[in-house]
Write a protein that holds these residues in place. Structure first.
Motif, PDB file in Angstrom:
ATOM      1  N   ALA A 173      47.715 129.711 -22.408  1.00 31.70           N
ATOM      2  CA  ALA A 173      46.990 128.873 -21.455  1.00 31.70           C
ATOM      3  C   ALA A 173      46.160 127.818 -22.178  1.00 31.70           C
ATOM      4  O   ALA A 173      46.122 126.648 -21.775  1.00 31.70           O
ATOM      5  CB  ALA A 173      46.093 129.737 -20.565  1.00 31.70           C
ATOM      6  N   PHE A 174      45.519 128.203 -23.285  1.00 33.20           N
ATOM      7  CA  PHE A 174      44.675 127.269 -24.021  1.00 33.20           C
ATOM      8  C   PHE A 174      45.507 126.226 -24.771  1.00 33.20           C
ATOM      9  O   PHE A 174      45.248 125.023 -24.664  1.00 33.20           O
ATOM     10  CB  PHE A 174      43.782 128.037 -25.004  1.00 33.20           C
ATOM     11  N   LEU A 175      46.481 126.675 -25.527  1.00 33.09           N
ATOM     12  CA  LEU A 175      47.249 125.740 -26.341  1.00 33.09           C
ATOM     13  C   LEU A 175      48.158 124.879 -25.474  1.00 33.09           C
ATOM     14  O   LEU A 175      48.386 123.701 -25.776  1.00 33.09           O
ATOM     15  CB  LEU A 175      48.060 126.508 -27.381  1.00 33.09           C
ATOM     16  N   GLY A 176      48.670 125.453 -24.387  1.00 28.32           N
ATOM     17  CA  GLY A 176      49.517 124.674 -23.490  1.00 28.32           C
ATOM     18  C   GLY A 176      48.749 123.579 -22.775  1.00 28.32           C
ATOM     19  O   GLY A 176      49.294 122.511 -22.470  1.00 28.32           O
ATOM     20  N   SER A 177      47.461 123.805 -22.540  1.00 31.55           N
ATOM     21  CA  SER A 177      46.660 122.804 -21.843  1.00 31.55           C
ATOM     22  C   SER A 177      46.476 121.547 -22.686  1.00 31.55           C
ATOM     23  O   SER A 177      46.259 120.457 -22.154  1.00 31.55           O
ATOM     24  CB  SER A 177      45.295 123.393 -21.483  1.00 31.55           C
ATOM     25  N   ASN A 178      46.556 121.669 -24.011  1.00 31.44           N
ATOM     26  CA  ASN A 178      46.400 120.498 -24.872  1.00 31.44           C
ATOM     27  C   ASN A 178      47.580 119.542 -24.748  1.00 31.44           C
ATOM     28  O   ASN A 178      47.508 118.406 -25.199  1.00 31.44           O
ATOM     29  CB  ASN A 178      46.227 120.940 -26.326  1.00 31.44           C
ATOM     30  N   VAL A 179      48.675 120.036 -24.152  1.00 32.13           N
ATOM     31  CA  VAL A 179      49.815 119.171 -23.870  1.00 32.13           C
ATOM     32  C   VAL A 179      49.637 118.499 -22.511  1.00 32.13           C
ATOM     33  O   VAL A 179      49.790 117.290 -22.362  1.00 32.13           O
ATOM     34  CB  VAL A 179      51.134 119.988 -23.903  1.00 32.13           C
ATOM     35  N   SER A 180      49.280 119.308 -21.502  1.00 30.81           N
ATOM     36  CA  SER A 180      49.102 118.746 -20.154  1.00 30.81           C
ATOM     37  C   SER A 180      47.798 117.962 -20.028  1.00 30.81           C
ATOM     38  O   SER A 180      47.708 117.008 -19.257  1.00 30.81           O
ATOM     39  CB  SER A 180      49.109 119.866 -19.122  1.00 30.81           C
ATOM     40  N   ARG A 181      46.769 118.411 -20.792  1.00 32.07           N
ATOM     41  CA  ARG A 181      45.449 117.768 -20.777  1.00 32.07           C
ATOM     42  C   ARG A 181      44.852 117.727 -19.374  1.00 32.07           C
ATOM     43  O   ARG A 181      44.176 116.774 -18.996  1.00 32.07           O
ATOM     44  CB  ARG A 181      45.527 116.365 -21.395  1.00 32.07           C
ATOM     45  N   ARG A 207      37.733 116.668 -22.582  1.00 33.97           N
ATOM     46  CA  ARG A 207      36.712 115.740 -23.085  1.00 33.97           C
ATOM     47  C   ARG A 207      37.407 114.437 -23.455  1.00 33.97           C
ATOM     48  O   ARG A 207      38.441 114.440 -24.139  1.00 33.97           O
ATOM     49  CB  ARG A 207      36.011 116.303 -24.327  1.00 33.97           C
ATOM     50  N   LEU A 208      36.828 113.325 -23.021  1.00 36.84           N
ATOM     51  CA  LEU A 208      37.416 112.010 -23.282  1.00 36.84           C
ATOM     52  C   LEU A 208      36.435 111.142 -24.055  1.00 36.84           C
ATOM     53  O   LEU A 208      35.218 111.193 -23.824  1.00 36.84           O
ATOM     54  CB  LEU A 208      37.802 111.322 -21.973  1.00 36.84           C
ATOM     55  N   GLY A 209      36.966 110.326 -24.989  1.00 36.56           N
ATOM     56  CA  GLY A 209      36.141 109.399 -25.747  1.00 36.56           C
ATOM     57  C   GLY A 209      35.814 108.157 -24.941  1.00 36.56           C
ATOM     58  O   GLY A 209      36.216 108.007 -23.775  1.00 36.56           O
ATOM     59  N   SER A 210      35.067 107.225 -25.579  1.00 40.21           N
ATOM     60  CA  SER A 210      34.645 105.998 -24.885  1.00 40.21           C
ATOM     61  C   SER A 210      35.825 105.145 -24.453  1.00 40.21           C
ATOM     62  O   SER A 210      35.744 104.388 -23.482  1.00 40.21           O
ATOM     63  CB  SER A 210      33.714 105.182 -25.800  1.00 40.21           C
ATOM     64  N   SER A 211      36.939 105.288 -25.146  1.00 39.97           N
ATOM     65  CA  SER A 211      38.138 104.518 -24.792  1.00 39.97           C
ATOM     66  C   SER A 211      39.128 105.339 -23.981  1.00 39.97           C
ATOM     67  O   SER A 211      40.263 104.920 -23.764  1.00 39.97           O
ATOM     68  CB  SER A 211      38.824 104.001 -26.065  1.00 39.97           C
ATOM     69  N   GLY A 212      38.694 106.521 -23.527  1.00 39.87           N
ATOM     70  CA  GLY A 212      39.566 107.356 -22.730  1.00 39.87           C
ATOM     71  C   GLY A 212      40.479 108.248 -23.537  1.00 39.87           C
ATOM     72  O   GLY A 212      41.327 108.937 -22.973  1.00 39.87           O
ATOM     73  N   GLU A 213      40.304 108.271 -24.862  1.00 39.90           N
ATOM     74  CA  GLU A 213      41.172 109.100 -25.689  1.00 39.90           C
ATOM     75  C   GLU A 213      40.786 110.575 -25.540  1.00 39.90           C
ATOM     76  O   GLU A 213      39.624 110.920 -25.313  1.00 39.90           O
ATOM     77  CB  GLU A 213      41.088 108.684 -27.152  1.00 39.90           C
ATOM     78  N   PHE A 214      41.781 111.470 -25.622  1.00 39.82           N
ATOM     79  CA  PHE A 214      41.591 112.908 -25.462  1.00 39.82           C
ATOM     80  C   PHE A 214      40.968 113.487 -26.724  1.00 39.82           C
ATOM     81  O   PHE A 214      41.493 113.341 -27.829  1.00 39.82           O
ATOM     82  CB  PHE A 214      42.940 113.583 -25.174  1.00 39.82           C
ATOM     83  N   LEU A 215      39.820 114.140 -26.574  1.00 35.14           N
ATOM     84  CA  LEU A 215      39.104 114.692 -27.713  1.00 35.14           C
ATOM     85  C   LEU A 215      39.188 116.219 -27.785  1.00 35.14           C
ATOM     86  O   LEU A 215      38.866 116.804 -28.819  1.00 35.14           O
ATOM     87  CB  LEU A 215      37.627 114.296 -27.644  1.00 35.14           C
ATOM     88  N   GLY A 216      39.620 116.855 -26.694  1.00 39.63           N
ATOM     89  CA  GLY A 216      39.657 118.322 -26.647  1.00 39.63           C
ATOM     90  C   GLY A 216      39.145 118.799 -25.293  1.00 39.63           C
ATOM     91  O   GLY A 216      39.244 118.091 -24.281  1.00 39.63           O
ATOM     92  N   TYR A 217      38.571 120.006 -25.271  1.00 39.94           N
ATOM     93  CA  TYR A 217      38.087 120.601 -24.021  1.00 39.94           C
ATOM     94  C   TYR A 217      36.664 121.095 -24.178  1.00 39.94           C
ATOM     95  O   TYR A 217      36.202 121.414 -25.281  1.00 39.94           O
ATOM     96  CB  TYR A 217      38.971 121.786 -23.619  1.00 39.94           C
TER      97      TYR A 217
END
Length: 653
Positions: A173-181, A207-217
């Protein structure tokens, strides 16, 4: 070109004389380069000599290496970064105002400190992961809850606290979510610092950065163990109630319920029942761990003490008739509760740390005791567990009480049936010679002078009728005993129903005339089927007797016809009728719709009639209007149907 850059550039020779100053430095210093060029650095800026920047410049000049340094300058109330780069003639100094950057970094640091402070005091566990799924940080609540060190939980180390059965599913569930985000939720069991596995729900958002990039959860972990336990207890009680209600064999159903109670109410469960003779029987011991089977078998040697034991929970619950909860049943409890050294060693081998015993009480009597042991690491029974156990005990006690009452009733029924059978035979035996003697007396009375014995013929006839009535009652009692004993059988043959009806009505004709009534028949020439002649005659006799008894001397109608392979017969009277509330129960045993005082009888005739009709594969129903009469309709298949459950077998009586 250097005049256009957004930071200061200064060059000094090996004698520390200024050889270049760009426009940015002129603006910052408020002096022109003509004033500065050729002047010694330390003379023009004396405070620089003793500052940290001065030390850095001298080291760069001496060692010929580039040095970068950052420090606060009180005179300017600002932070500066200086890079001293060696050149062929001396040093080139690149000076940059980094006050805003430092303030932003400080603000970020303060914000992070505030966040961590808030997170460490939050009522839930918090975590942060990077874009690969690796855990970067866990709050203090996580470490306090699980006992993991700060470093042990980072990366994927936190999975070590998840129950082995849930670990693979949770990791997916955790690792798969990094694909679906996408946000996700997952439930799993987590080990507490006390070693107990408890249910938790993990909810995370990206979690999203200032430019919308995926940083994690970032996620929260919430203990939902009590909610899950409540759901499990509710489901358990529902299933236990079903099991306890499905049979009157209370020992078997209680044993099944005891197995079901493990591990919902405890990892170990013991059921002890007080026997009617005063002893106690250990009916069932259930354990979740098959490696403890030897201890389970050995437990039968240590039942509760019926005379009581001040520290032994099952014995106390049995004697005091109340639930006993020992949340911490450590070695002190075991030493005080043990009956002796062997019992103490037995309890220590089981290794339980909490115990609850609840008595089985019904109608003010204690019937037994249920005992639950908590063996799983860290598990302790709570008041909620005790309430569930008490609820189960109440239902179990009701099952025991009902089962015993049923056994007593069955025994009473057997005694009654035996009495009815013996009494019927014994009472009917003298009736046969008595009837013969009365018949002989009736014939002899015809030769006696009427003037001397005017009442004798009538008295003898009355006695014959009473003997006949008593014989009929004995036959009903015998039929009831046969039905209850499952020995009610049929002798099938090809016969004419119409002929039987006409013969039976003919036998009733003298009585009908005596009562001033009338029998009306609508019967075809013949209606042949396969039935039991004697039993159908009994049906017809019962229905005609009822019609004449309650018909009030009015006409009684009998109709027979065939419809779709079914023989139909209706007996109708125009008498007192049957009240609506009595109509549904007139075919039951010992039931009647009128006063016994005025009409007599045992209330068995219609019950036996229904048994005969249903044994022949037919149906009987009654319709009535109060004070307007009643009709009884019998429908019989012309040929016998396959015997169903409970249908009497055919054969000779």
């Amino acid at each position: 070109m250097l005049d256009g850059v957004g930071h200061g550039v200064v060059a000094v020779d090996r004698e520390w004389r200024l050889s270049f100053v760009n426009a940015w430095m002129e603006r910052v210093l408020g002096r022109s380069r003509q004033e500065l060029l050729g002047r010694e650095l330390w003379t023009e800026f004396p405070t620089l000599r003793t500052s940290s920047f001065g030390d850095v410049y001298r080291r760069a000049m001496r060692d010929g290496v580039e040095v970068v340094h950052e420090d606060f300058v009180p005179s300017s109330n600002a932070w500066f970064e200086s890079r001293a780069s060696p050149s062929a003639t001396g040093l080139i100094l690149f000076i940059r105002d980094v006050t805003e950057r430092r303030r932003a970094a400080q603000a970020l640091s303060e914000s992070e400190a505030r966040f961590r402070n808030m997170a460490d005091n939050a009522p839930v566990m918090l975590w942060v992961s990077d874009e690969t799924g690796a855990c970067l940080w866990l709050n203090r609540q996580w470490h306090d809850y699980t006992g993991q060190s700060e470093q042990a939980g980072l990366g994927l180390g936190w999975l070590d606290s998840v129950h082995p059965e849930d670990r693979e599913r949770t990791a997916e569930a955790f690792l798969g979510s990094n694909v679906s985000r996408e946000p996700f939720r997952v439930e799993y069991r987590i080990r507490s610092r006390h070693g107990e596995y408890r249910w938790a729900i993990d909810a995370a958002s990206p979690r999203l950065g200032s430019s919308g990039e995926f940083l994690g959860y970032i996620g929260t972990v919430t203990d939902i163990h009590e909610r899950k336990r409540s759901e499990e207890r509710l489901a358990f009680m529902s299933e236990a109630s079903r099991i306890l209600a499905e049979s009157l064999d209370y020992e078997a159903t209680l044993a099944h319920a005891t197995e079901l109670a493990v591990p919902t109410l405890g990892e170990w469960c013991m059921l002890d029942i007080l026997e009617e003779g005063g002893g106690i029987k250990r009916v069932k011991v259930s354990c979740v761990d098959p490696t403890l089977d030897a201890l389970v078998r050995d437990t039968v040697r240590f039942p509760p003490a019926v005379t009581g034991h001040p520290r032994h929970s099952p014995s106390r619950a049995l004697v005091e008739g109340r639930a006993i909860l020992v949340e911490d049943a450590g070695d002190d409890y075991k030493q005080q509760a043990a009956f002796g050294p062997e019992h103490l060693a037995h309890m220590r081998a089981i290794g339980f740390q909490s115990v609850m015993s609840v008595p089985l009480v019904a109608r003010g009597r204690t019937l037994g005791v249920l005992t639950f042991l908590a063996i799983a690491p860290g598990r302790r029974f709570t008041q909620a567990d005790l309430e569930t156990a008490e609820d189960l005990a109440r239902r179990a006690a009701l099952a025991v009480d009902n089962g015993r009452l049923y056994r007593e009733a069955q025994q009473a029924v057997r005694v009654r049936e035996e009495f009815l059978q013996v009494a019927s035979h014994e009472l009917k035996t003298p009736l046969t010679p008595l009837s013969l003697k009365l018949q002989m007396l009736a014939r002899a009375a015809e030769t006696f002078p009427r003037e001397r014995f005017p009442r004798l013929p009538g008295d003898v006839e009355m006695m014959l009728q009473q003997v006949k009535r008593l014989s009929s009652l004995m036959d009903e009692l015998l039929d009831i005993s046969r039905i209850n004993a499952g020995r009610f059988s049929l002798t099938l043959e090809v016969m004419d129903l119409c002929s039987l009806v006409r013969d039976t009505m003919g036998r009733f004709e003298p009585e009908v005339l005596r009562m001033g009534g009338r029998l009306v028949a609508d019967v075809p020439d013949a209606l042949v089927g396969v039935w039991d002649r004697q039993r159908l005659e009994q049906v017809m006799t019962n229905l005609l007797s009822n019609a004449l008894k309650y018909g009030g001397g009015r006409p009684v109608q009998v109709r027979v016809w065939e419809e779709g392979g079914v023989a139909c017969m209706v007996v109708r009277d125009e008498g007192i009728g049957i009240s609506p509330e009595a109509l549904p129960r007139i075919f039951e045993k010992f039931e009647r719709a009128v006063s016994e005082r005025h009409y007599g009888g045992l209330g068995l005739g219609l019950y036996i009639t229904r048994q005969i009709v249903e044994a022949l594969g037919g149906t009987i129903r009654a319709e009535s209007v109060k004070d307007q009469g009643s009709s009884f309709t019998v429908e019989l298949p012309l040929t016998p149907r396959p015997a169903g459950p409970g249908t009497p077998a055919t054969g000779a009586r």
